[in-house]
Design an enzyme around this catalytic site. Structure first.
Site, PDB file in Angstrom:
ATOM      1  CD  GLU A   1       1.272  -5.952   8.241  1.00 50.02           C
ATOM      2  OE1 GLU A   1       1.380  -7.194   8.075  1.00 50.02           O
ATOM      3  OE2 GLU A   1       2.093  -5.140   7.801  1.00 50.02           O
TER       4      GLU A   1
ATOM      5  CG  HIS B   1      -0.204   0.040   2.525  1.00 48.36           C
ATOM      6  ND1 HIS B   1       0.373   1.181   3.045  1.00 48.36           N
ATOM      7  CD2 HIS B   1       0.053  -0.952   3.405  1.00 48.36           C
ATOM      8  CE1 HIS B   1       0.947   0.910   4.193  1.00 48.36           C
ATOM      9  NE2 HIS B   1       0.771  -0.389   4.436  1.00 48.36           N
TER      10      HIS B   1
END
Length: 195
Positions: free
Chosen positions: A82, A9
């Protein structure tokens, strides 16, 4: 052959401050949105079939910005969220080094369970989208864990500092995932040098 481009990201304010994010749902900052747009511009040159994204907003927004250019089916997969870093989330590197010098973070997700979650996610991609080209937008910890597993620890977690919006390519060849390249950022450097 199933091909996956792992996209980290774009930048968040916590990235810029050196804070560990984990499952904290931090948004992209302006630089991160710009990086995502640069990824989208670069990735238009290849023939991708779909985008898979972590549900956390920094990854999801990166995927959405990339997809403004590509217009692909977009699928969220919890398997690529994550890792939960427990009590260390929100701390800078210096704070973590002082508080947890042994790098053991209380209440964090177990490494083996994390690895199993990622392996299950890759299996789903390979089973559901065989022979397709998949963009997978996720996180530094996720991508490093995948690279570490596939390289038998030669690269990845603890060894490789992945940059925001970097690209890493893997493909499934007969029985195994193979790393083609990792931490590619030339698409960002070119854009930055021209601005």
């Amino acid at each position: 052959m199933t091909t996956v481009c792992l996209v980290r990201h774009g930048e968040t304010d916590w990235n810029a401050q050196g804070k560990i994010q984990g499952t904290a749902d931090i948004p992209l900052n302006k630089a991160g949105a710009r990086q995502a747009a640069q990824c989208g511009a670069y990735l238009t040159g290849a023939d991708w079939d779909l985008i898979v994204t972590s549900p956390l907003q920094r990854a999801r927004r990166t995927a959405e910005i990339i997809n403004e250019t590509l217009g692909l089916p977009l699928i969220e997969m919890e398997q690529f969220a994550e890792k939960h870093f427990g009590d260390a989330e929100g701390m800078t590197y210096e704070e973590r080094a002082l508080t947890f010098p042994n790098r053991f973070y209380p209440n964090q997700e177990d490494n083996e369970l994390f690895a199993e979650r990622l392996a299950a996610g890759l299996k789903i991609i390979n089973d559901r989208f065989p022979e397709q080209r998949v963009l997978l937008v996720s996180h530094g910890g996720v991508i490093n864990a995948i690279l570490g597993e596939l390289s038998n620890g030669e690269i990845g977690s603890g060894k490789t500092r992945l940059l925001n919006a970097c690209l890493s390519h893997i493909h499934f060849d007969k029985h195994n995932w193979i790393i083609q390249n990792y931490n590619q950022v030339s698409h960002l450097q070119h854009s930055l040098s021209s601005s």
